[in-house]
Design an enzyme around this catalytic site. Structure first.
Site, PDB file in Angstrom:
ATOM      1  N   GLY A  69       0.646   5.895   0.528  1.00 18.12           N
ATOM      2  CA  GLY A  69      -0.122   7.094   0.825  1.00 18.12           C
ATOM      3  C   GLY A  69      -0.981   7.020   2.069  1.00 18.12           C
ATOM      4  CB  SER A  70      -1.428   7.274   5.079  1.00 23.27           C
ATOM      5  OG  SER A  70      -0.119   7.622   5.453  1.00 23.27           O
ATOM      6  NE  ARG A 108       6.106   6.122  -2.806  1.00 19.00           N
ATOM      7  CZ  ARG A 108       5.891   7.005  -1.843  1.00 19.00           C
ATOM      8  NH1 ARG A 108       6.482   8.196  -1.901  1.00 19.00           N
ATOM      9  NH2 ARG A 108       5.104   6.728  -0.830  1.00 19.00           N
ATOM     10  N   GLY A 130      -5.844   3.242   4.095  1.00 22.22           N
ATOM     11  CA  GLY A 130      -6.206   2.064   4.876  1.00 22.22           C
ATOM     12  C   GLY A 130      -5.467   1.921   6.193  1.00 22.22           C
ATOM     13  N   GLY A 181       0.836  -1.204   0.000  1.00 19.15           N
ATOM     14  CA  GLY A 181       0.000   0.000   0.000  1.00 19.15           C
ATOM     15  C   GLY A 181       0.859   1.237   0.000  1.00 19.15           C
TER      16      GLY A 181
END
Length: 209
Positions: free
Chosen positions: A89-90, A202, A92, A87
Site C-alpha cells: 500500500g505504499s 494478489r 513508508g 510492505g
C-alpha cells in the site's frame, strides 16, 4: 491432507495472508499459486534479484540494513526511492533527492525492518492486472504529490501501450514463478520503456478489481 467436502479453494484478498492461504491450499490438494513464488514477490529484494537474473528491466537497487548503507547506496544511484523491504500500500515509501535525506528517512524505517533503496524511475505509472497468466487489463494510476506515492485515482482500462505493458508483466511473473492465481504488477513507463516496480501476488487494491 484432504480437503473438506465441497471446499474448492482457499485464498485471501490481503497480501498479509495470501501466502498462508496458498500453503494451506497446497496441503489440502487444492489449486493455488506457488507459495514460494508468493514469498519471493513479498520480499522486494528477492523479487528484484529474480527479475534481474532473468534479464527483466528493473531499477537499480540495494537492500540495506543501516543508515550508512542507505547513504552509500543513494550516492551510487542518485535520486532514489526508499521503501520497507516487506510492505504494501505504499506505506513508508518516499522519494529522496540526496543521500542525507535518504539516510534520515531510512532511519525511521530501520527501527522495524530492512529497507530497499532503488533508483527513482521517472515516467507515468501503470499496473497490469493478471489472473492465472492472462492479462485482464491495464490500469493508469494517478499519484499524489511527490515525494510520496499515494494513489488517489485510477483509469481502467488503458488501451494505448497495453500490449507492451502486459508483455512486460507476464515476463516478470514467469521470472518469479508466479504463473497461477491473481497478480497486480506495477510498472513505470520510463524513457527506456517499461520498468517493473513491484509484483503483488494478489488482486489490486481500491476499486480496480
Amino acid at each position: 491432507g484432504t480437503a473438506l467436502p465441497g471446499l474448492r479453494g482457499i485464498t485471501s484478498s490481503s497480501e498479509m495472508f495470501i501466502g498462508a492461504a496458498a500453503t494451506a491450499a497446497r496441503q489440502l490438494g487444492l489449486p493455488s499459486a506457488d507459495p514460494a513464488a508468493i514469498a519471493c514477490c513479498r520480499d522486494k529484494a528477492a523479487a528484484r534479484r529474480a527479475l534481474a537474473a532473468h534479464g527483466v528491466p528493473v531499477p537499480g537497487f540495494v537492500p540495506c540494513r543501516t543508515a550508512d548503507e542507505v547513504r552509500a547506496a543513494a550516492m551510487a544511484l542518485g535520486r532514489v526511492v526508499v521503501k520497507p523491504n516487506p510492505g504494501t500500500g505504499s506505506i513508508g515509501v518516499r522519494a529522496c533527492a540526496d543521500p542525507e535525506s535518504a539516510a534520515e528517512w531510512a532511519a525511521e524505517l530501520l527501527r522495524s525492518t530492512e529497507v530497499l533503496v532503488e533508483e527513482e524511475v521517472v515516467g507515468p505509472e501503470f499496473s497490469v492486472e493478471v489472473m492465472s497468466g492472462e492479462v485482464i487489463g491495464v490500469t493508469r494510476k494517478h499519484l499524489g504529490p511527490h515525494p510520496y506515492f499515494v494513489e488517489y485515482g485510477h483509469d481502467f482500462p488503458v488501451v494505448t501501450g497495453s500490449d507492451e505493458l502486459g508483455a512486460a508483466a507476464l515476463t516478470a511473473l514467469h521470472a518469479v514463478g508466479l504463473t497461477g492465481g491473481p497478480a497486480h504488477v506495477e510498472l513505470r513507463w520510463s524513457a527506456a520503456g517499461p520498468r517493473i516496480i513491484e509484483i503483488n501476488p494478489r488482486l489490486a487494491g481500491g476499486l480496480i478489481p
